[in-house]
Design an enzyme around this catalytic site. Sequence first.
Site, short mmCIF file in Angstrom:
data_model
loop_
_atom_site.label_atom_id
_atom_site.label_comp_id
_atom_site.label_asym_id
_atom_site.label_seq_id
_atom_site.Cartn_x
_atom_site.Cartn_y
_atom_site.Cartn_z
N THR A 36 12.66 24.48 22.07
CA THR A 36 13.16 23.88 20.82
C THR A 36 12.11 23.89 19.71
O THR A 36 12.45 24.08 18.54
CB THR A 36 13.57 22.41 21.09
OG1 THR A 36 14.65 22.43 22.01
CG2 THR A 36 14.02 21.70 19.83
N THR B 276 11.17 21.96 26.73
CA THR B 276 10.91 20.74 27.50
C THR B 276 11.67 20.69 28.83
O THR B 276 11.24 20.03 29.76
CB THR B 276 11.31 19.48 26.68
OG1 THR B 276 12.69 19.59 26.32
CG2 THR B 276 10.46 19.35 25.45
N CYS C 66 13.56 7.75 43.88
CA CYS C 66 13.07 6.79 42.90
C CYS C 66 12.10 7.47 41.95
O CYS C 66 11.38 8.39 42.34
CB CYS C 66 12.32 5.64 43.59
SG CYS C 66 13.39 4.63 44.60
#
Length: 345
Positions: A16, A92, A282
């Site tokens: 981007t 990203t 997690c």
Amino acid sequence: MNPDNTSILLIYTGGTIGMIENPETGALENFNLEQLQKHVPELHNFTFHIDTYQFDPPMDSSDMDPEAWCKLVHIVNDHYEKYTGFVILHGTDTMAFTASALSFMLEGLKKPVILTGSQLPIGVLRTDGKENLLTSLEIAGAHNADGNPLVPEVCIFFENHLMRGNRTTKINAENFNAFRSFNYPILAEAGIHIKYNNVQILFEDANRKFKPHYLMDTNIAVLKLFPGIQENVVSSILGIEGLKAVVLETYGSGNAPRKPWFLHLLRKACDEGIVIVNVTQCNAGTVEMERYETGYQLLQAGVACGYDSTTESAVTKLMFLLGHGYAPDEVRERMSIPMAGEITV
Ligand code: ASP
């Protein structure tokens, strides 16, 4: 090293940060490094030398793969002596995978390799790309009085935080604050000053030579558990022809269902030489397979502990170890030994 010789190679892969909106379709498309530089005239204000290298054509990071990682390793290796640091502009979406892979592929690294990108293109008024790029360059060029780099690691810099690359995860698809290093402290924070967290930074043994690696084996799968997962799903994945390793995303501190068919399939796969590594779903915390019965049984089935590894790091480390031809037992053992600060054991 003479501090006055600071010079950075800025490598533009795509993402981007270097995109522009196609007026007809409204979709973001890549543009080239020259155009990108025009939007950042501040680049000329650095007191050190910056050269550029561009992927042609630039890539959306969704297309990144081990071949592209090898290309990056080649670029760093070919220019290793000439530059004091490297900044990689990268999309990203898979930046955490690339940063993890590079941390293993650039053995004995003693120079900064800083990956960065942005959520908004650099030509957009409110872009986060400018700050990310300029601060990454500053960090890549930072050195102590002896001329030694302050951060000789593969890192991601994003929204004021410098993080060890192989500890990062992309956590937000739209906020500027898009990356986290949940299980390891940040290496530096950029405010009015850039504050380096020196004790957390990895300094390679001076005697360890820099050695680039190019062998990655992609015969890997990621299996994320969910309540109700069916036997045929697990058996199909573990039965994939040529499969060599699985990153098993378990619950909490490394727990999984106790169903006999599940344990039987895992044990069989381990016995057949498939390396299964237990990482937690997690975000933060570590796998402790001896804590609960539901984790202990995995250990008994032959599953290796992934400690506090991110999935990105476990996947790329497995590719690296398998690519280098280690036998399953050795891969299991090496998964529990930090190679580039990627796990806390
Ligand atoms: N799709 C883009 C990429 O990863 C997203 C970004 O750069 O933020 O290349």
